[in-house]
Design an enzyme around this catalytic site. Sequence first.
Site, PDB file in Angstrom:
ATOM      1  N   GLY A 277       0.847  -1.308  -0.106  1.00  0.00           N
ATOM      2  CA  GLY A 277       0.114   0.010   0.024  1.00  0.00           C
ATOM      3  C   GLY A 277       0.836   1.307  -0.022  1.00  0.00           C
ATOM      4  N   HIS A 278       1.964   1.155  -0.229  1.00  0.00           N
ATOM      5  CA  HIS A 278       2.997   2.465  -0.003  1.00  0.00           C
ATOM      6  C   HIS A 278       4.157   2.199  -1.111  1.00  0.00           C
ATOM      7  CE1 HIS A 278       5.411   5.775   1.411  1.00  0.00           C
ATOM      8  NE2 HIS A 278       3.993   6.137   2.077  1.00  0.00           N
ATOM      9  N   TYR A 279       3.679   2.431  -2.270  1.00  0.00           N
ATOM     10  CA  TYR A 279       2.355   2.409  -3.024  1.00  0.00           C
ATOM     11  C   TYR A 279       2.454   1.268  -4.077  1.00  0.00           C
ATOM     12  CZ  TYR A 279       3.085   7.337  -1.107  1.00  0.00           C
ATOM     13  OH  TYR A 279       3.402   8.396  -0.245  1.00  0.00           O
TER      14      TYR A 279
END
Lengths: 156, 137
Positions: free
Chosen positions: B40-42
């Site tokens: 999620g990052h990223y």
Amino acid sequence: MSLFSYADIQSMLPHRYPMLMIDAVLALEPRHSIIAVKCVTGNEPCYARLPEEPTERQVAYPRCLIVESFSQAGVILWKQSASPDEADNVLMFGVARDCEFERDVFPGDTMQHRVNLERALGDSLFLSGETWVGDHRIARFGWLAAVTRPVSAMAR
Amino acid sequence: MSDATACAAPLIAVDQIVEISDRAIRTIKAIAGNESFFLGHYPHFPIFPGVFVVEAVHQTTCLFVSEGLKLARHPQLRRMDSVRFVSPLRPGDVLQVDATCTHESAAGELRVAAQCWRREMTPVAVAQIKLRYILEH
């Protein structure tokens, strides 16, 4: 009541699970301020490695994640303030100064980030603000500086 | 690794202590691409979150208190005096934290000034971080 659906929030933040750390937006004044919310729960990845019988202190939400969540509220404020030609850019945080932590946050708490856009100059912007849980102030953020960059600049 | 990883933390941010004294500590962390936060990052461009560099300095400080000062005290982060990110870290990089720690024992305060590097033949500056702690019983 959130001003935006969770899908809207995902469209404004490049972050995704488990790094998307805003759940709702309660108030927004473009180019000025935002109030955004992050609910802390015990099933977040940061609680995966706790000892079997942790102390209260060991269960405190990591302070670096309070900073991350606050910053993401700032990204939404910027997205709602930026001109359309900047809308595809990514915001990179460069500097933080004079940030103070006053209390711990625990699972079950709802953090409310109150972020002010102090100044926007070219591709730079400056934020300040506070994080609250209920009637208690958790943290004060003296100022954060960020720059905007095109997504293409992020590739190595 | 003692109190540093017994607390809630988004990652194990220190693999190893390289050097330690009663005034300074050097730690390293190899950044693996399969860490779940990179999902999620990223999603299309993995970047080590800047706040995790702060977390690495924090866990380094916890190790300094227990292994360098040999104190059974809990370092509570009170202030980020300044944090400046210079360049990002990506999967495959090795983060090195060089922290100089000043212990004001009368006040129970610890000041930490950390230079963070990407470990290479010639280290590349990643961040400069100044933190202030209260050592709690």
